[in-house]
Design a protein around this motif. Sequence first.
Motif, PDB file in Angstrom:
ATOM      1  N   CYS A 142     -58.548  12.644  -4.400  1.00 47.58           N
ATOM      2  CA  CYS A 142     -58.886  13.469  -5.828  1.00 47.58           C
ATOM      3  C   CYS A 142     -57.998  13.158  -6.665  1.00 47.58           C
ATOM      4  N   HIS A 143     -56.832  12.465  -6.481  1.00 42.95           N
ATOM      5  CA  HIS A 143     -55.799  12.111  -7.683  1.00 42.95           C
ATOM      6  C   HIS A 143     -54.896  11.272  -7.195  1.00 42.95           C
ATOM      7  N   ASP A 144     -54.219  10.558  -7.895  1.00 41.79           N
ATOM      8  CA  ASP A 144     -53.170   9.586  -7.387  1.00 41.79           C
ATOM      9  C   ASP A 144     -52.285  10.454  -6.571  1.00 41.79           C
ATOM     10  N   HIS A 145     -51.624   9.810  -5.499  1.00 41.10           N
ATOM     11  CA  HIS A 145     -50.971  10.218  -4.540  1.00 41.10           C
ATOM     12  C   HIS A 145     -49.711  10.997  -4.975  1.00 41.10           C
ATOM     13  N   LYS A 146     -49.592  12.170  -4.775  1.00 49.46           N
ATOM     14  CA  LYS A 146     -48.310  12.879  -5.277  1.00 49.46           C
ATOM     15  C   LYS A 146     -47.076  12.645  -5.075  1.00 49.46           C
ATOM     16  N   ASP A 190     -46.328   9.370  -2.889  1.00 48.03           N
ATOM     17  CA  ASP A 190     -46.464   7.839  -2.297  1.00 48.03           C
ATOM     18  C   ASP A 190     -46.983   7.011  -3.540  1.00 48.03           C
ATOM     19  N   PRO A 191     -46.624   5.543  -3.668  1.00 49.81           N
ATOM     20  CA  PRO A 191     -47.336   4.778  -4.426  1.00 49.81           C
ATOM     21  C   PRO A 191     -48.600   4.546  -4.075  1.00 49.81           C
ATOM     22  N   VAL A 192     -49.432   5.404  -3.959  1.00 46.58           N
ATOM     23  CA  VAL A 192     -50.996   5.014  -3.722  1.00 46.58           C
ATOM     24  C   VAL A 192     -51.610   5.697  -4.946  1.00 46.58           C
ATOM     25  N   SER A 193     -52.634   4.585  -5.415  1.00 44.91           N
ATOM     26  CA  SER A 193     -53.404   5.221  -6.520  1.00 44.91           C
ATOM     27  C   SER A 193     -54.589   5.777  -6.009  1.00 44.91           C
ATOM     28  N   ILE A 194     -55.562   6.559  -6.741  1.00 47.71           N
ATOM     29  CA  ILE A 194     -56.897   7.019  -6.484  1.00 47.71           C
ATOM     30  C   ILE A 194     -57.714   5.459  -6.325  1.00 47.71           C
TER      31      ILE A 194
END
Length: 888
Positions: free
Chosen positions: A237-241, A243-247
């Motif tokens: 639903c959004h970039d990981h809060k 960890d460096p993982v984007s949507i």
Amino acid sequence: MMKRVLLLLAILTPLQGILAGDDEASWSFLPISPTPPPSHASGCSPVDGFILQKLEEETLTPSPQADKRTLIRRAYVDLHGLPPTPEDVRDFLNDDDSLEPFARLTDRLLASPRLGERWARHWMDVVHFAETHGHDEDAIREHAWPYRDYLIQAFNSDLPYARFIEEQVAGDVLDPENPWATVATSFLACGPWDESSQMGIQDGTVDKEIARYLDRDDMLTTTMSTFTSTTVHCARCHDHKFDPVSIEDYYGLQAVFAGVDRVDRPYEADPEVGRRRQLLAEEKALLDQGQLPPGAIDHGETIQAVAEWARALLRGSRSWSVFPPHTVTTSSSATTTSILEDGSVLFGGEPPEKDTYHFTLRPGEQTVTAVLLEVLPHDSLPAGGPGLAENGNLHLCEIQIRVSGEKAVPIRSATADFDQAGWTIAHAIDGNPDSAWGIHPQQGKAHQAMFILEKPLRLAGNQSLTVVLEQNHGRRHLIGRARLALTAAETPRLGEVIDPAIKTICEKPPSARSETERKTLTLRYLNERNERARAALPEPLQVYAVSSKFEAIGNFKPALKPRPVFVLKRGNIHTPGSPAQPEALTQLDFKHAAFPGGSDPDEGARRAALAQWLSHPDNPLTWRSIVNRVWHYHFGRGIVSTPNDFGEMGARPTHPALLDWLATAFRDHEGSFKWLHRTIMTSATYQQSADESDAGLEHDPENRWLWRRSPRRLEAEAIRDAVLQFSGLLDLTMGGPSARQFHTSKGVHITPVVDYLNFDPDDRANFRRSVYRFVFRTVPDPLMQALDCPDASQLSPKRTTSATPLQALALLNNPFFIRQSQHLAERLQRRQTGSEDATPVIESLFHLIYNRPPSAEEASEVSAYAEAHGLANACRVLLNSNAFVYVR
């Protein structure tokens, strides 16, 4: 007030670092940085060097080595999931020929086929393998079990880990001729599947799109959690809060799986048969285009074979004559008809639910004793036909034969070359409109039905013959292609039917045939030869895996090419953003094969690129993840105690240098699991005793620094299999369909009623190893559930270990354990050889269950209990003890 501000800053400062993605928060994304093992005492293994260094820092002392009885039981359970036999223990205790008897034992255990069965069960937990769909329609997957056999074979053969990854993600693409590689892709289909949404909802609807996004979410979650220990799914639903993982990363991974669905797919057990089938398919495609293989028409052997075939065809077909219909009508205006060159009729258009066909023939002056109906396959028909139902089936309810529109001619009998179970050809002449002839499961093949008349019918030259085919079953169970032939034979038989054009050519001498006729005849011969050759091949096996090509089942249709995937803002299907491009985690910038662009229609190339990204030697997540998993199963706790989460919300590694050294060494040893097991198990750390110390318990009660061996309870499967081994009934047959240790009956809807309680404990299915046990998602076995078997609908990187009264009650009162205790008692009593002295029996019991002799006090107490309550009950008591269910 100032204190509150300072407290708030103290809370927010580390959180800001996490949200900014600092290096501390993303340690697992950093390149692997192996350091040389610290040097300690001579003979110290690399593993011990790292552990001892940490113990020194924590002012802890390692425990001494465990005794040999403890070590052999520990090794057997870890590698085989079974206890050693008394003979195994005796041999190990007497092994003084080598300075390293435990290393020799480890090598012997690693060479056994029991290894694959034990470690396949661990892997099945991680990937949430089960043999039903789950959700509200928990249907059985008849062909899920080959994946389990693949895992066992892979672990036993020590398949390199990089290859192990690649086969499970894209084996059908990277090695299509290897049957195991196709079976391996069942990994992507292991999880639950929402049948009601996938099959019951129409294409083009929002709900169907949601179902597909959720299905792909399970595939990518399983893949990334299993192989990289990352929570990529948190970026839906959004970039990981944290960890460096984007949507964009998340939906890029969804795009990788946008071309596949979960389905039963065929595979060849024998690669040579697969190659033969492929060659025949290529020849068939050429012949279907009216083209001959190069040089076929002038090839000497082919010319001779065609001539012999033509003569035999003419001899065998003289009793039957094909009569192309003068007219064909149907009761539905939506149905189209085409009369083909061979005299058959092809039906098309938009098929109605029900239909009646009228064939009017004008055979001239003719005597007819029987009518032959051929139903023939065709590429334009669903599943190849010969019917118009989705699966190629048909249902002929009634046939009538009329002369010039008069009343029906009586039919004496009907015969067919194949009858569907419960849908025989006799139903086509029984006068019951609710019964019918069907040909399932032999769709895709030609079939014949012969109708013998009550008495010969003599037609005048001006009379017509009408054949009426009533098809009132519904669901489009209609004939898709049909041909009619007549005979005057006194004893009609099913047999070869030749169309008029071919018959005319066959009647000519070979020298009188034109070039076109020679080609026509050769095409027909090669087509029949090809068909016979394909029919002679064994049917391909089936595995529940992923595929982009399969026959549509209602609203469940293949993608054929990757479906469009969009970056959904806040995960909302109603707010799609830009199209997602196939990709993995962009934070990891090591060089790897590029993913194909979004316009590339080859879905296989997407999965292959992901497989190679995952298995790349420089991918730090992959190699750290797997060595941590193996460590977890050997010690009960990983170096990172959250095996599926190497992110900020997971645990930090207790021994980061050891983790990186193991990851590098495992990778450099070709990803050999056997090397990894041996390296861990031959360390002094692994061989420590489980004895407690006051200093250790005070400073490190959780044993994070491994100053001793932590006792662990046996898993449900290990308990069950051990009891079967004790009773002498353990069935070590490997592979094949899973053992169904339950009764089933029809449920209210799709999910059957499953009865475990009334299943015969002496049924042979109960004696197989538990890795071969059929696992339901929504209806678990109550016994295994009580012993902490995980929910197969969830990824289970580690099992919960509880100690509850319910477990003790299950071990005492479950019919399986009661009956196995009786079998164990009978086995022991057979050894008593007539003596009334129970001491040898009790000693044998202790050696079987505890791998040691009883003390004098234990022998006395158990003997007294057995005398008072029976030996079987004494067995139940010992099986319910901590000494059995825990491994030290």
